[in-house]
Design an enzyme around this catalytic site. Sequence first.
Site, PDB file in Angstrom:
ATOM      1  N   GLN C  47       0.816  -1.215   0.000  1.00 22.81           N
ATOM      2  CA  GLN C  47       0.000   0.000   0.000  1.00 22.81           C
ATOM      3  C   GLN C  47       0.848   1.262   0.000  1.00 22.81           C
ATOM      4  OE1 GLN C  47       1.309  -1.484   2.498  1.00 22.81           O
ATOM      5  NE2 GLN C  47       0.030  -1.449   4.299  1.00 22.81           N
ATOM      6  N   LYS C 284      -6.040  10.361   8.390  1.00 19.84           N
ATOM      7  CA  LYS C 284      -6.771   9.223   8.961  1.00 19.84           C
ATOM      8  C   LYS C 284      -6.284   7.922   8.295  1.00 19.84           C
ATOM      9  CE  LYS C 284     -10.934  11.441   8.594  1.00 19.84           C
ATOM     10  NZ  LYS C 284     -12.366  11.738   8.833  1.00 19.84           N
ATOM     11  N   GLY C 287      -6.919   2.516   3.403  1.00 18.52           N
ATOM     12  CA  GLY C 287      -6.800   1.169   2.842  1.00 18.52           C
ATOM     13  C   GLY C 287      -8.100   0.470   2.497  1.00 18.52           C
ATOM     14  N   GLU C 288      -8.810   0.037   3.535  1.00 18.36           N
ATOM     15  CA  GLU C 288      -9.984  -0.800   3.299  1.00 18.36           C
ATOM     16  C   GLU C 288     -11.188  -0.058   2.712  1.00 18.36           C
ATOM     17  OE1 GLU C 288     -10.265  -3.816   6.815  1.00 18.36           O
ATOM     18  OE2 GLU C 288      -9.516  -1.910   7.525  1.00 18.36           O
TER      19      GLU C 288
END
Lengths: 464, 159, 335
Positions: C47, C284, C287-288
């Site tokens: 990532q 913040k 990724g998901e």
Amino acid sequence: MVTTVKDVKTGAEALTTDKELTAPAVKPVTLPSENPVVYPLTLPEPAARTQTPAVGQRASRPDGRLHGLGQTKYIDDLTFPHMIHAKILRSAHPHARIISVDTSEAEAMPGVFATLTGKEIPVNSFGPTLQDQPVLAGDIVRHRGDGVAAVAAVTEQIAADALEKIKVEYEPLPAVFDPVEALKDEIKVHAPNSNIYASKVIRKGDVDKALAESDHVFHREFRTQFVEHVPLEPHSSVAMWDGNGRVTIYSSLGRITLGREDLSRTLRIPQNRVRLIGTIVGGNFGGKNEITNEPILALLSKKTGRPVKCTYTRGDEFVSSTIRHPFIMDYTTGVNNEGKILARKIRLVLDGGAYCSWTGTTIGKGSILAPGPYNIDNLLVEAYAVYTNKTTTGAMRGFGAPQVCFAYESQMDDIAVALGIDPLEIRLRNAFSENSFSPTSQVLQSVAIKESLLQASDRFGWKE
Amino acid sequence: MLVKLKVNGELRQADVPPETTLLKMLREDLGLTGAKLGCDVGDCGTCTVIVDGDSLNSCLMLAAKANGREITTIEGLATSADLHPLQKSFEELGALQCGFCGPGMLMSAKNLLDKNPEPSVHEIKDALSGNLCRCTGYTKIIEAIQDAGRELSGAAAGN
Amino acid sequence: MKRRGKGIGCMWYPIGFTVMANPSAATVKVNTDGTATLLTGTVETGQGALTVLGQIAAEALGISTDDVHVVSGDTDTTPMDTGAIASRTTYVTGNAIVRAAEAARELLFEAAAPLLGVKADQLEARDKRIQVLGFPSKSLPISEVALHAETNVGRPAIGSASYNPPTVPMDPETGQGKPFNTYVYATQIAEVEVDDETGEVEILRIVAVHDCGTPINPMLVEGQIQGGISMGVGFALQEEILFKDGVQVNPNLTNYIMPTSLDMPELEVELVDNYDPTGPFGAKGAGEPTAVPTAAAIMNAIYDAVGVRITSLPATAEKVMMAILEKREQEAKSA
Ligand code: FES
Ligand code: FES
């Protein structure tokens, strides 16, 4: 000792053939500048990487250049002198008692160094919430992906052939595959325990009263499927047990601190005797968040005194590593004539597969997020996770959120259509704003849901 | 069986069992681990190399079949003078994430640009359809190939 | 006939674990030439975490991304980290790094203060210099200060710290509590074309607008969103592991279909301007959540196109066609 002679012979054979037949490379006659190179050159540093302030820069990744050169080393790219290869035999039944495992024939095969069964694992259980999963099956197999025995051999091919020589006697047990069936507890996956191994309730206001008082009530059931992470890099590890009783493991795991704890626990050795190293994970998405074959390789290395590698085949990756939880989602929502949500009642059933894995987090996030990013005063969410005799479901990008989002957003459009309100408008009427209360009554801050709705609809040209 | 081939401009040879794939020979016998094993059955493209000017899945080709042929792997893309334009554009745009699909992607892309230096988006998508990527959604990869194509055809036009 | 439709999916998503502690620790060492080394126990999983974490350390020290070398992924040398999970790395590990870098920076300030004739709390680290707040012409190169701190003062600029997002346990009866410290938000809008004779769905376009707080590296955030959408597309239309009697029917990439380059529509990605004061420099995570609203948007677009509500995923051509036929039958009956 017979094994030593055999080992030395096979090992030495492989080594000499290798040496003799790899002739020194013939240097091509080319200009240096056209000469293909493996190692990097002196190249300028990209500007974004050398500027301050650093935050906000579109800085390129330092590993990006290595990716392009093919120099990024993943675990399967590593080799060590005298390294051997392991393969794991998977269960022949979705649910069965193991009567016996006979590895003697496999062990006698030329090129085979050692075998391992569940009985030889010092502490044969692991899991992030419940330690309900064996490293290799003990007395019971609970899904087809359970490992039953492992073999370490001079080549992968010999290890694979040796698996076929392992004799496992099973007593098949009745199995349960449907999560709704499993809720009845007639067939238990982890007898004597109930199949319902996790649950969650979120309750706020008076949902039944508010539903009764709503102008319109909408109800629908939604379902989602099993999904595989498909990291392009299959799970891979290499373990090396050294003379001081310390084990070094290179692994494709994405969480090494906790991986070390699990290894220390399953191998019953102090944490400071375990070194876990990750290089770069070739795709994780939640699927490489717990140990898989690492303790097996560590023990095989301890037995053989050699580095032992295991890289999953694509098939192993599907059947033995975790996958995404299917959800059965029952949504009942009461709204007034303006499309304001007054109450929402949700029931979730998660197919947990054979072991708990990351279900705790999935049921938690799934339940909390299930009402959607909307202000709803009257809520009831009830969620249950059940064992079935299928592949273990675990962490996958979003922990239940993509499942519930599919349900709550589909129903949002059902409501919009029935009430003749534009889908964008109905969302704006209900969406959180700064200091809204979440379903768990947390005051929300840095909320940007309406902003994202407006910006996206502008960009899309929603109103056109 | 003795297999001799030309890899990235160098003559190499190894004695391998007859069932050995070209991918396995490259990775295990020649130490070229750039091409990756993602599935071993031709579904994912992580093992893509160029053989005699055509990109193919090296997991599907027996090493014996590659005897006497000319192979280019990801390790042969850069020269001591410079990176290949594809390597540059992939790096600059952050086109790869985990990178595991990268060596295969780049070889498919090179094969495309060798034949068609200014491909359309659709032609790029077509050329990459056998190279799976789970991380990127392909967007930046496609942009990077377009960029590299422009640089290559610009260079060819003498700019 | 091919029919077009558009659909919205919006979502919220938390950063970090549900209530459970999920700390990260970090160590930042400033070298005597003004470069730095960051030790983190996380692992790069593609990532771009290490790039982002390096940028965070650099920002806190007022140096550039390239000035920071990141060491990761070795339990013998790097501090504990809960790991690459739960979209927590930028926020949780990032916060630990900010605190570790601040501790190292404090040592630089203390070493520089007497040289600059001010108090340590009057200093800031910026543009590779330690300078007086509000009077930047009085400053020293960070390299000089770091060398001075180590070789003259005898206190090398090394800082270690940890961070764990504060939560409040959920009541077991009502679920009320504060399970996470922060959340991100997003909207995706899909435009599809549905062939009402075959049920085939083609996605023409997806607009994605995500909130991740401050984007530490906008290029990497875009990459996350594009990749997340492709996973969402697979979830929506293609991917499904099928079982028969507990046996997987399609455990291979020949029969388990995931998106290829040909399946991906044009993606238009934007970020919402947002800042979370609890995150590292307002960040913040990303990724998901990028994979969360895609399927919902696509299903709503299918409804808009052909008027059928798909209630189970994936929306394969067969399933969509069945739903269209059912709808036609019902319409014929009621007509
Ligand atoms: S490894 Fe060759 S195509 Fe997958
Ligand atoms: S970058 Fe990870 S698979 Fe393509």
